[in-house]
Design an enzyme around this catalytic site. Sequence first.
Site, short mmCIF file in Angstrom:
data_model
loop_
_atom_site.label_atom_id
_atom_site.label_comp_id
_atom_site.label_asym_id
_atom_site.label_seq_id
_atom_site.Cartn_x
_atom_site.Cartn_y
_atom_site.Cartn_z
N GLU A 94 0.83 -1.21 0.00
CA GLU A 94 0.00 0.00 0.00
C GLU A 94 0.86 1.25 0.00
O GLU A 94 1.96 1.26 0.55
CB GLU A 94 -0.87 0.05 1.27
CG GLU A 94 -1.92 -1.03 1.32
CD GLU A 94 -2.66 -1.07 2.65
OE1 GLU A 94 -2.75 -0.02 3.34
OE2 GLU A 94 -3.15 -2.15 3.01
N CYS A 114 5.36 -7.66 7.55
CA CYS A 114 6.31 -7.17 8.54
C CYS A 114 6.48 -8.25 9.60
O CYS A 114 5.54 -8.98 9.90
CB CYS A 114 5.75 -5.89 9.19
SG CYS A 114 6.83 -5.16 10.44
N CYS A 118 4.12 -5.83 16.17
CA CYS A 118 3.43 -4.85 17.02
C CYS A 118 1.96 -5.23 17.12
O CYS A 118 1.31 -5.50 16.11
CB CYS A 118 3.59 -3.43 16.47
SG CYS A 118 5.29 -2.88 16.41
N GLY A 161 5.72 -2.44 6.69
CA GLY A 161 7.10 -2.91 6.85
C GLY A 161 7.92 -2.08 7.81
O GLY A 161 7.54 -0.98 8.20
N SER A 216 8.89 5.03 16.72
CA SER A 216 7.59 4.63 17.28
C SER A 216 7.82 4.17 18.71
O SER A 216 8.35 3.09 18.93
CB SER A 216 7.01 3.49 16.45
OG SER A 216 6.80 3.94 15.13
N CYS A 338 -1.82 2.23 7.13
CA CYS A 338 -1.51 1.13 6.20
C CYS A 338 -1.77 -0.26 6.74
O CYS A 338 -1.82 -0.49 7.92
CB CYS A 338 -0.06 1.25 5.80
SG CYS A 338 0.11 2.28 4.36
N1 SAH Z 1 7.69 -0.06 11.06
C1 SAH Z 1 7.76 1.35 11.16
C2 SAH Z 1 6.91 2.09 10.16
C3 SAH Z 1 5.54 1.59 9.87
S1 SAH Z 1 4.15 2.01 10.81
C4 SAH Z 1 7.44 1.80 12.57
O1 SAH Z 1 7.09 0.97 13.39
O2 SAH Z 1 7.62 2.96 12.87
C5 SAH Z 1 4.00 3.73 10.90
C6 SAH Z 1 3.42 4.18 12.25
O3 SAH Z 1 2.04 3.78 12.39
C7 SAH Z 1 4.15 3.59 13.43
O4 SAH Z 1 4.33 4.57 14.40
C8 SAH Z 1 3.18 2.53 13.90
O5 SAH Z 1 3.41 2.15 15.23
C9 SAH Z 1 1.85 3.22 13.68
N2 SAH Z 1 0.68 2.35 13.66
C10 SAH Z 1 0.60 1.05 13.32
N3 SAH Z 1 -0.67 0.59 13.45
C11 SAH Z 1 -1.39 1.64 13.88
C12 SAH Z 1 -2.77 1.79 14.21
N4 SAH Z 1 -3.62 0.79 14.11
N5 SAH Z 1 -3.18 3.01 14.62
C13 SAH Z 1 -2.32 4.05 14.71
N6 SAH Z 1 -1.01 3.96 14.41
C14 SAH Z 1 -0.55 2.76 14.02
#
Ligand code: SAH
Length: 346
Positions: A94, A114, A118, A161, A216, A338
Site C-alpha cells: 500500500e 512485517c 506490534c 514494513g 515509534s 496502512c
Molecule cells: N515499522 C515502522 C513504520 C511503519 S508504521 C514503525 O514501526 O515505525 C507507521 C506508524 O504507524 C508507526 O508509528 C506505527 O506504530 C503506527 N501504527 C501502526 N498501526 C497503527 C494503528 N492501528 N493506529 C495508529 N497507528 C498505528
Amino acid sequence: MTDTEKTDILSLTLPELREKIISFGFPAYRAKQIFDWMYKGKTFRDMTNLPAGLRTFLEENTSLSLPVIDKKLVSAVDGTVKYLLRLSDGNYIESVLMKYKYGFTICVSSQCGCRMGCRFCASTIGGKVRDLTPSEILGQIITVSADCNNRISHVVMMGIGEPLDNYDNVISFLKLVNLPDGLNIGYRNISLSTCGIVPNILRLASEKLPITLSVSLHASDDQTRSAIMPVNNKYPIPELLTACNSYQTETGRRISFEYTLIFGKNDSRADAERLAAVLKKYMKKTVHVNLIPLNPVSEREFKGSSRTSAEAFCRILVNNGVNATVRRTLGPDINASCGQLRRSVK
Ligand code: SAH
C-alpha cells in the site's frame, strides 16, 4: 531469462543506465530517453520514440519493476488517496498520497508484510512475506505521481514494513530518490519511521543522510512497551533512547517520536508524566512527540483514545517541557493507515 537474472533498470542511475545500454550494443543517447520514460511511469511498450528492436530487447533482458494500481480509495473528507499496489510477483503493498499546503507527500511501504509483531498494527498480521527492492520502493512514488499527475515533494517511510529491517535496500532507495536526474527529492523532505532496531539506528546515523528519523515509542516504560511491541524485549527503552540521543547528536537532525494512544493501555496521566520524564532524561536536545489516537484494526482488540484524552495527554507533555501535538488524522473515511487494504485481498 528469469526475472531475477534480468537487469533491474529502475535501480540504475542515469550514468549506470548509459553504460548498460552501451554494453547491450545500443547508442548511449537512448539511455536518457528510457530514463525519462521510466520516471514518467511508462512501460517498455509505451516508449514510443525507441525503435521496436530496442523495446523488445529491453523486455527480454531487463525488468522495470513499477507497481500496478489494483485499487484506489479517495477520501471524501480531505482528498487523501490510499493505493493498493500489485508487485510484479503478485504480492500487494500500500501507498498513501496526502495533500498538504506545501505539496504532495507519499507514504511508502518498505516490505511486503512485517515481522516486528506490534500488537496494534495490521501490517504485521501474517508476518513478513519479503523485503521490497530499492526500485520497488521508488516505483511506488513513480506510479502514484503518474496517477495523480503531480510532483510528489515529500516522502514518509511509514507504510507497510519496518524500514530498518530492510536496511541495505532502504539506503539504496534513499540514494535513488535523491538523484537530481530522477525524482530529486531532498533528504530533508524524507522521514523514516522505525519501531526501534537500535544497531541500525546507529548505522543510519553514520550514513550522514539529513533525513528525519521518527521513532515509534508508544509507551514510557518497558513493561507496557514490551507488551505491545515485541521489539522492546530486544532493545528496551533506555537502550533505544540512548541510540536516539546519539543519532541526534551525530546528525544534528531532530527526532520525532510517534506515540499511538491506546485506550486504557498507555494513555493515562501517569503515562504522560512518565513519558515527559524519560524523554528529558535521555534526550539532550529538543524532540517532538506526535500523538495519534489508535486507528482500530478489526483483527485486534485495542481501541483508540478519545480526542479529548489525547489533548489532555498532550497538555501534560507540553506543561512538562516536551513539544507535542495531536496528529490530524488524514483520510478518516478510508482508513488511511496502512496494512488493512492489503489484508482485504488475502
Ligand atoms: N515499522 C515502522 C513504520 C511503519 S508504521 C514503525 O514501526 O515505525 C507507521 C506508524 O504507524 C508507526 O508509528 C506505527 O506504530 C503506527 N501504527 C501502526 N498501526 C497503527 C494503528 N492501528 N493506529 C495508529 N497507528 C498505528
